[in-house]
Design a protein around this motif. Structure first.
Motif, short mmCIF file in Angstrom:
data_model
loop_
_atom_site.label_atom_id
_atom_site.label_comp_id
_atom_site.label_asym_id
_atom_site.label_seq_id
_atom_site.Cartn_x
_atom_site.Cartn_y
_atom_site.Cartn_z
N GLN A 18 0.82 -1.20 0.00
CA GLN A 18 0.00 0.00 0.00
C GLN A 18 0.86 1.25 0.00
OE1 GLN A 18 -3.10 0.01 -0.64
NE2 GLN A 18 -3.43 2.22 -0.45
N ASP A 19 1.99 1.25 0.72
CA ASP A 19 2.90 2.38 0.67
C ASP A 19 3.42 2.61 -0.74
OD1 ASP A 19 2.64 2.97 3.34
OD2 ASP A 19 4.56 2.10 3.95
N ALA A 20 3.72 1.50 -1.45
CA ALA A 20 4.19 1.62 -2.83
C ALA A 20 3.10 2.21 -3.71
CB ALA A 20 4.62 0.25 -3.36
N ILE A 21 1.86 1.77 -3.52
CA ILE A 21 0.75 2.32 -4.31
C ILE A 21 0.58 3.80 -4.03
CG2 ILE A 21 -1.76 2.27 -4.59
CD1 ILE A 21 -1.60 -0.78 -4.27
N GLU A 22 0.64 4.19 -2.78
CA GLU A 22 0.49 5.61 -2.45
C GLU A 22 1.63 6.44 -3.03
OE1 GLU A 22 -0.16 6.03 1.73
OE2 GLU A 22 -2.00 4.84 1.70
#
Length: 438
Positions: free
Chosen positions: A285-289
């Protein structure tokens, strides 16, 4: 889990993106770890000292913001194959540490449901006008001339009219397909892949994201099908092949997060994630954000267990910080009834046809797959069509869900009220008519 050794800070994980070149044949995966840990870096730390303290291997040393005191860019990513015990935690005193499972957390969805005339058919002549030119001449009398078996699917989402509205057909747009890899030599992809310098196999740690396996077994053919669906919707787009799933269709958190960051760094405007996990991954999710902050759009499939919850990262698609460029996709049949396998949820944003979708298969063949994995690339291709018309991505995902066809009036969907998206099924014409609206 999160170990609160210090005041919890926001962690982002920039991940390893390149390794040495090898040429795999039946490749083994890169070194894999049971868990992955992020640790805030302090003055005097070295990769060696943190690796020793944690008892693992440093995968990424992200110290860009350390001098400025920015915790979001002052972290190390470490893989380990043993529990993070009390001794390690004491050695890391005064830091924020985050740990989550890594190995085989993600899997692709969908299954091969049929092949042409009861068998897998070869692509005649090795070339067709769709793959070589991406011209609207692919349509003839309302029939999709190369794959007529998909005609009803395309009529349902109004693809022929949409391609007339978007004559660029997605040209200039790169869609990253993060999956099992592709049959890179398939004639369907001739001239439709991104520059080879943008390809990567995170499963084998090399630059050749070629599918491996046996068609009908595990995940083999999944990525090839997904990429082929994108190109049927947006034949002018380019596909960036990134492999994160092995022949059995499973892959690691680190691989998926690596690929998401790589895709944005190498020019992808849309990222297709026809994969999922039962548990949320903070690292993914951090990568997506990180990539949605750059206005890269991410499309994720909802899962195939007929559950009243959707898989991750689709379930986080509305999360603060990424929602404006993030979409979750479920599957309907040709009657606009929720597919028997499709997950559903109040978090789900849009549906698309995901049953019996014909597309390229490895070894120059063609096969049909069913799953929310097949619905997601229809949406990715739709976004590519709109971007190819030089429209701003700012409100694009919002308009796609808002302009969907209302399927709640279909009797078979009564048990799923408000759990099949804001309105329901993708309508490409309505979307393109309003894709640039505020």
């Amino acid at each position: 889990m999160i170990y609160k050794i210090a005041a919890l800070g926001l962690l982002t994980c920039g991940l390893l993106a390149a390794c040495s070149r090898t040429v795999p044949t039946a490749s083994a995966p890169q070194e894999r770890f049971d868990r992955v840990v992020t640790v805030s870096i302090q003055a005097g730390d070295t990769p060696q000292s943190l690796a020793q303290a944690v008892g693992g291997q440093v995968l990424r040393w992200n110290a860009d913001g350390c001098a400025a005191g920015d915790k979001t860019t002052c972290t190390a990513l470490i893989g380990l194959n043993a529990p993070l015990g009390g001794q390690s935690l004491r050695a890391l005193g005064g830091r924020t540490v985050y740990s989550e499972p890594n190995r085989d957390v993600f899997s692709g969805g969908g299954s091969v449901t049929s092949t042409m005339n009861g068998k897998t058919s070869m692509w005649s002549g090795g070339k067709t006008s769709m793959w070589s030119g991406g011209k609207t001449s692919m349509w003839s009398g309302g029939q999709f001339s190369q794959i007529p078996e998909n005609t009803a699917l395309w009529q349902k989402i109004r693809l022929e009219e949409a391609q007339a509205l978007a004559p660029g057909l997605g040209r200039g747009v790169t869609v990253a397909v993060i999956d099992t890899g592709l049959d890179l030599q398939h004639p369907a992809f001739a001239g439709s892949l991104s520059d080879p310098s943008t390809w990567y196999d995170f499963y084998a740690a090399d630059t050749n994201p070629q599918e491996e396996g046996t068609l009908g077994t595990g995940g083999y053919g999944h990525g090839t099908n997904v990429a082929g669906i994108v190109l049927q919707v947006a034949p002018g787009a380019k596909i960036m092949p990134l492999r994160v799933l092995g022949p059995d269709g499973s892959g690691d958190v680190v691989m998926v997060a690596q690929a998401i960051l790589w895709a944005a760094d190498h020019g992808a405007s849309v990222i297709n994630l026809s994969l999922g996990s039962e548990e949320s991954s903070r690292i993914v999710q951090d990568a997506i954000e990180t990539v949605t902050a750059k206005k890269v759009m991410v499309v994720s499939s909802a899962g195939n267990s007929n559950l009243n919850k959707i898989t991750y990262p689709a379930a986080d698609a509305r999360a603060e910080g990424s929602g404006a460029y993030n979409l979750s996709v479920g599957s309907v049949d040709l009657n606009d009834v929720k597919s028997s396998f499709s997950n559903y949820s109040s978090e789900l944003e849009v549906m698309a046809p995901g049953e019996q979708v014909y597309a390229p298969a490895p070894d120059g063949r063609m096969a049909a797959w069913s799953g929310t994995s097949m619905a997601a690339p229809m949406v990715s291709g739709s976004l590519a069509l709109a971007l190819g018309q030089q429209l701003s991505p700012q409100n694009m995902t919002r308009q796609l869900t808002r302009r969907a066809a209302d399927i709640y009036k279909v009797s078979g969907n009564k048990p799923y009220k408000d759990k099949l998206g804001e309105k329901g099924r993708l309508d490409l014409v309505e979307f393109l008519d309003h894709a640039g609206d505020n």
